[in-house]
Scaffold this active site. Structure first.
Site, PDB file in Angstrom:
ATOM      1  N   TYR A 288       0.855  -1.192   0.000  1.00 24.46           N
ATOM      2  CA  TYR A 288       0.000   0.000   0.000  1.00 24.46           C
ATOM      3  C   TYR A 288       0.883   1.232   0.000  1.00 24.46           C
ATOM      4  O   TYR A 288       1.834   1.317   0.805  1.00 24.46           O
ATOM      5  CB  TYR A 288      -0.904  -0.002   1.239  1.00 24.46           C
ATOM      6  CG  TYR A 288      -1.778   1.219   1.390  1.00 24.46           C
ATOM      7  CD1 TYR A 288      -1.536   2.144   2.426  1.00 24.46           C
ATOM      8  CD2 TYR A 288      -2.848   1.455   0.532  1.00 24.46           C
ATOM      9  CE1 TYR A 288      -2.342   3.258   2.573  1.00 24.46           C
ATOM     10  CE2 TYR A 288      -3.664   2.577   0.676  1.00 24.46           C
ATOM     11  CZ  TYR A 288      -3.408   3.472   1.708  1.00 24.46           C
ATOM     12  OH  TYR A 288      -4.216   4.583   1.854  1.00 24.46           O
TER      13      TYR A 288
ATOM     14  N   ASP B 208       9.395   2.767  -0.712  1.00 24.62           N
ATOM     15  CA  ASP B 208       8.378   3.467   0.070  1.00 24.62           C
ATOM     16  C   ASP B 208       8.627   3.125   1.547  1.00 24.62           C
ATOM     17  O   ASP B 208       8.203   2.071   2.029  1.00 24.62           O
ATOM     18  CB  ASP B 208       6.972   3.037  -0.372  1.00 24.62           C
ATOM     19  CG  ASP B 208       5.901   3.698   0.468  1.00 24.62           C
ATOM     20  OD1 ASP B 208       4.705   3.468   0.192  1.00 24.62           O
ATOM     21  OD2 ASP B 208       6.257   4.439   1.414  1.00 24.62           O
TER      22      ASP B 208
ATOM     23  N   LYS C 104       4.908   9.451   8.556  1.00 31.76           N
ATOM     24  CA  LYS C 104       4.695   8.913   9.907  1.00 31.76           C
ATOM     25  C   LYS C 104       5.708   9.435  10.924  1.00 31.76           C
ATOM     26  O   LYS C 104       5.623  10.577  11.372  1.00 31.76           O
ATOM     27  CB  LYS C 104       4.664   7.381   9.833  1.00 31.76           C
ATOM     28  CG  LYS C 104       3.466   6.842   9.002  1.00 31.76           C
ATOM     29  CD  LYS C 104       3.454   5.340   8.945  1.00 31.76           C
ATOM     30  CE  LYS C 104       2.451   4.816   7.936  1.00 31.76           C
ATOM     31  NZ  LYS C 104       1.055   4.809   8.428  1.00 31.76           N
TER      32      LYS C 104
HETATM   33  P1  KE4 Z   1      -0.588   8.464   4.488  1.00 29.67           P
HETATM   34  O1  KE4 Z   1      -1.101   9.161   3.230  1.00 29.67           O
HETATM   35  O2  KE4 Z   1      -1.671   7.667   5.190  1.00 29.67           O
HETATM   36  O3  KE4 Z   1       0.160   9.402   5.410  1.00 29.67           O
HETATM   37  O4  KE4 Z   1       0.524   7.406   4.006  1.00 29.67           O
HETATM   38  C1  KE4 Z   1       0.192   6.457   3.026  1.00 29.67           C
HETATM   39  C2  KE4 Z   1       1.162   5.283   3.137  1.00 29.67           C
HETATM   40  C3  KE4 Z   1       2.165   5.176   2.194  1.00 29.67           C
HETATM   41  N1  KE4 Z   1       3.058   4.158   2.243  1.00 29.67           N
HETATM   42  C4  KE4 Z   1       2.997   3.226   3.233  1.00 29.67           C
HETATM   43  C5  KE4 Z   1       4.005   2.117   3.252  1.00 29.67           C
HETATM   44  C6  KE4 Z   1       1.984   3.304   4.230  1.00 29.67           C
HETATM   45  O5  KE4 Z   1       1.935   2.355   5.199  1.00 29.67           O
HETATM   46  C7  KE4 Z   1       1.047   4.341   4.187  1.00 29.67           C
HETATM   47  C8  KE4 Z   1      -0.081   4.468   5.187  1.00 29.67           C
HETATM   48  N2  KE4 Z   1      -0.230   3.383   6.108  1.00 29.67           N
HETATM   49  C9  KE4 Z   1      -1.565   3.149   6.604  1.00 29.67           C
HETATM   50  C10 KE4 Z   1      -1.547   1.972   7.600  1.00 29.67           C
HETATM   51  N3  KE4 Z   1      -0.815   0.862   7.173  1.00 29.67           N
HETATM   52  C11 KE4 Z   1      -2.130   4.371   7.226  1.00 29.67           C
HETATM   53  C12 KE4 Z   1      -3.375   4.151   8.038  1.00 29.67           C
HETATM   54  C13 KE4 Z   1      -4.581   4.801   7.394  1.00 29.67           C
HETATM   55  O6  KE4 Z   1      -4.694   4.736   6.137  1.00 29.67           O
HETATM   56  O7  KE4 Z   1      -5.388   5.364   8.160  1.00 29.67           O
END
Ligand code: KE4
Length: 439
Positions: free
Chosen positions: A155, A250, A278
Site C-alpha cells: 500500500y 516506500d 509517519k
Molecule cells: P498516508 O497518506 O496515510 O500518510 O501514508 C500512506 C502510506 C504510504 N506508504 C505506506 C508504506 C503506508 O503504510 C502508508 C499508510 N499506512 C496506513 C496503515 N498501514 C495508514 C493508516 C490509514 O490509512 O489510516
C-alpha cells in the site's frame, strides 16, 4: 504469576464510544476520517480515544489500553514525548504557518539526508500519499517513461495509479481496487507478486524500456509484516540499474522504524528515491520524498516536474518531526526496541502454539504481525488466505482486556520506546488467556 492491570472478569464498557460513533456517522463517511480505523476487518465499533500518554491510550469511557498502533506508526517514542510536546509549544509561540521558507525546513532536509544515505535532496509534503504520488511523477518525468511496477498487497497511500491490489485498508475492506479510478490511471501500472524474482525479470525483459520505476515497501507492513527475500530486494536494484529505471523504496512505515536509516540501511540495498512519512512528523501531518540529486533536480522550481503544497514544511510539523528524529539520533532507543519486540514476538507465538493455533509470526525491528495462517506469509496470494475471522476474535479478546492492536490482520503492530518490560509481560499473559479460548 503477578496479577496484572486487567483482571480476568472485568467486561469493558464502551457505551460513550458507541454513541459517539453513531453521531459521527451522521457527518463523516463511516464515522471515521480514514477507513483503516473503521474496524471493517474485525467487526464492531471503533473505540473513540480521549488521550494518549507514553504507551497508553485512554478512551472516552475511561478505559485504558496498551497501545500497539501508535497512530499507525508515527509514535515510535510513545504519545506526548516531552521533547516533542515542548518543541511544538515553542514553535506555536512564533506562529503556525507562513507559506514562506523557514530555517527548520532546511534543518529537517539536512537531517534526513544525513540519516538516510541515499537521500541527496528531499522535498517535504503533508502525507505519505503525497510523497508516493510525487515520487512516481518525478520518476516518470525524469525517465520520460510511463510504466510503474508495484506489488500486490503493498500500500502506497490512496494514489489513483497505485490503488490497484493495494494493501492496508484497501485489502481489509476486500476492495483491492477502488471505484472512481479511470482505466487511464492504471493502464500503466503493472502489479506483480512480492518476493517473485522470475516475474520481475520477465516484466523487464518484456517492457524494460518503458518502465519508469519500481515502487515497493522494502519491508511490507500493509499485507501484515512481510520481510523480503534478499534475492528479491537485490533483483529490484539490479534490474532498475540495468534498465535505467528508478527504484523507489516506500519507507513511509519502515523509515526510522526498522533502523534509524530505514529498511535500506538494515537490509543494505540502496534505492534511487525514498518516500517517508509517519515517524518524521512525530504525530503531525508530514511526508517527504527524495533521492539522487540528478533525479530531484527535475522538481519545480529547479526543474519542470510540478509539485506543490500550501502547508508543506510548516514550522509546527517540522518542530514535531525534528524533535522526534533528534531523540532517535541522540538517544538511540533501537537496541531496547529490538529486545522488547523480540520478546513480544516470541511470547505471542508461544501462546498461539500452546493454544494449538496454526500461525506465523513475522517481526523485524519494532514492527510485527501474528498471522493466523498455516503457511509462511511471503506475498499477497498467501496473506489473502489469512483466517481473518479468527484474527477478529483475537483482536476483540485483546481489546476487551486492554490491549489495543491494529484492527486488521493486514497491518503491522508497533512497539514504542515508551513500552516497558512489564507492558510486554502483561500483553503476553493476556494473549495466552485470549488465544487459549479461540478454538
Ligand atoms: P498516508 O497518506 O496515510 O500518510 O501514508 C500512506 C502510506 C504510504 N506508504 C505506506 C508504506 C503506508 O503504510 C502508508 C499508510 N499506512 C496506513 C496503515 N498501514 C495508514 C493508516 C490509514 O490509512 O489510516
Amino acid at each position: 504469576m503477578k496479577q496484572y492491570l486487567f483482571a480476568k472478569d472485568i467486561l469493558m464498557q464502551r457505551t460513550n464510544s458507541q454513541a459517539q460513533i453513531e453521531k459521527a456517522r451522521r457527518f463523516i463517511p463511516g464515522g471515521v476520517n480514514s477507513p483503516a480505523r473503521a474496524f471493517g476487518g474485525v467487526g464492531g465499533d471503533p473505540v473513540v480515544i480521549d488521550r494518549g500518554e507514553g504507551a497508553r491510550l485512554y478512551d472516552i469511557d475511561g478505559n485504558e489500553y496498551i497501545d500497539y498502533i501508535g497512530s499507525w506508526g508515527p509514535h515510535i517514542l510513545g504519545h506526548r514525548h516531552p521533547a516533542v510536546i515542548d518543541a511544538i509549544e515553542q514553535a506555536l509561540k512564533k506562529g503556525t504557518s507562513f507559506g514562506a521558507p523557514t530555517e527548520m525546513e532546511t534543518e529537517m532536509a539536512e537531517l534526513l539526508c544525513e540519516a538516510v544515505a541515499s537521500l541527496e535532496k528531499v522535498r517535504m509534503v503533508n502525507s505519505g500519499t503525497e510523497a508516493t504520488m510525487s515520487a512516481i511523477r518525478v520518476a516518470r518525468g525524469y525517465t520520460g517513461r510511463d510504466v510503474v511496477i508495484k506489488f500486490a498487497g503493498c500500500y502506497h497511500g490512496h494514489v489513483d495509479s497505485l490503488l490497484v491490489q493495494a494493501g492496508s485498508g484497501a485489502l481489509t475492506l476486500g476492495v483491492p481496487s477502488s471505484p472512481g479510478i479511470p482505466q487511464g490511471c492504471t493502464k500503466d501500472t503493472i502489479v506483480l507478486e512480492y518476493n517473485n524474482v522470475e516475474q520481475l525479470q520477465e516484466a523487464f525483459e518484456e517492457r524494460g524500456s518503458e518502465i519508469a520505476c519500481i515502487i515497493l515497501e522494502p519491508v511490507v507492513g500493509n499485507m501484515g509484516t512481510v520481510i523480503p527475500d534478499d534475492a528479491f530486494l537485490q533483483a529490484t536494484r539490479i534490474l532498475c540499474t540495468a534498465h535505467d529505471s528508478v527504484l523507489i523504496f516506500d519507507e513511509v512505515m519502515t523509515g526510522f522504524r526498522v533502523a534509524y536509516g530505514g529498511a535500506q540501511q538494515r537490509l543494505n540495498v540502496t534505492p534511487d528515491m525514498t518516500t517517508l512519512g509517519k515517524i518524521i512528523g512525530g504525530g503531525m501531518p508530514v511526508g517527504a520524498y527524495g533521492g539522487r540529486a540528478d533525479i530531484m533536480n527535475v522538481v519545480s522550481p529547479a526543474g519542470p516536474v510540478y509539485q506543490a503544497g500550501t502547508l508543506s514544511g510548516n514550522p509546527v510539523a517540522m518542530a514535531s518531526g525534528l524533535a522526534t528524529l533528534k531523540v532517535l539520533r541522540d538517544e538511540n532507543p533501537y537496541p531496547k526496541l529490538e529486545q522488547l519486540s523480540e520478546k513480544l514476538a516470541h511470547g505471542l507465538s508461544e501462546a498461539a502454539t500452546k493454544a494449538g493455533l496454526p500461525h506465523q509470526m513475522a517481526q523485524i525491528g519494532s514492527m510485527m504481525t501474528l498471522f493466523f495462517n498455516e503457511h509462511p506469509v511471503r506475498d499477497f496470494s498467501v496473506s489473502s488466505k489469512n483466517d481473518t475471522k479468527r484474527f477478529a476474535k483475537y483482536f476483540h479478546g485483546m481489546l476487551d482486556k486492554g490491549i489495543y492492536l491494529p484492527c486488521s490482520q493486514y497491518e503491522a503492530m508497533f512497539v514504542s520506546a515508551a513500552h516497558t518490560e512489564d507492558d510486554i509481560n502483561q500483553t503476553i499473559q493476556i494473549a495466552e488467556e485470549v488465544l487459549a479460548n479461540l478454538n
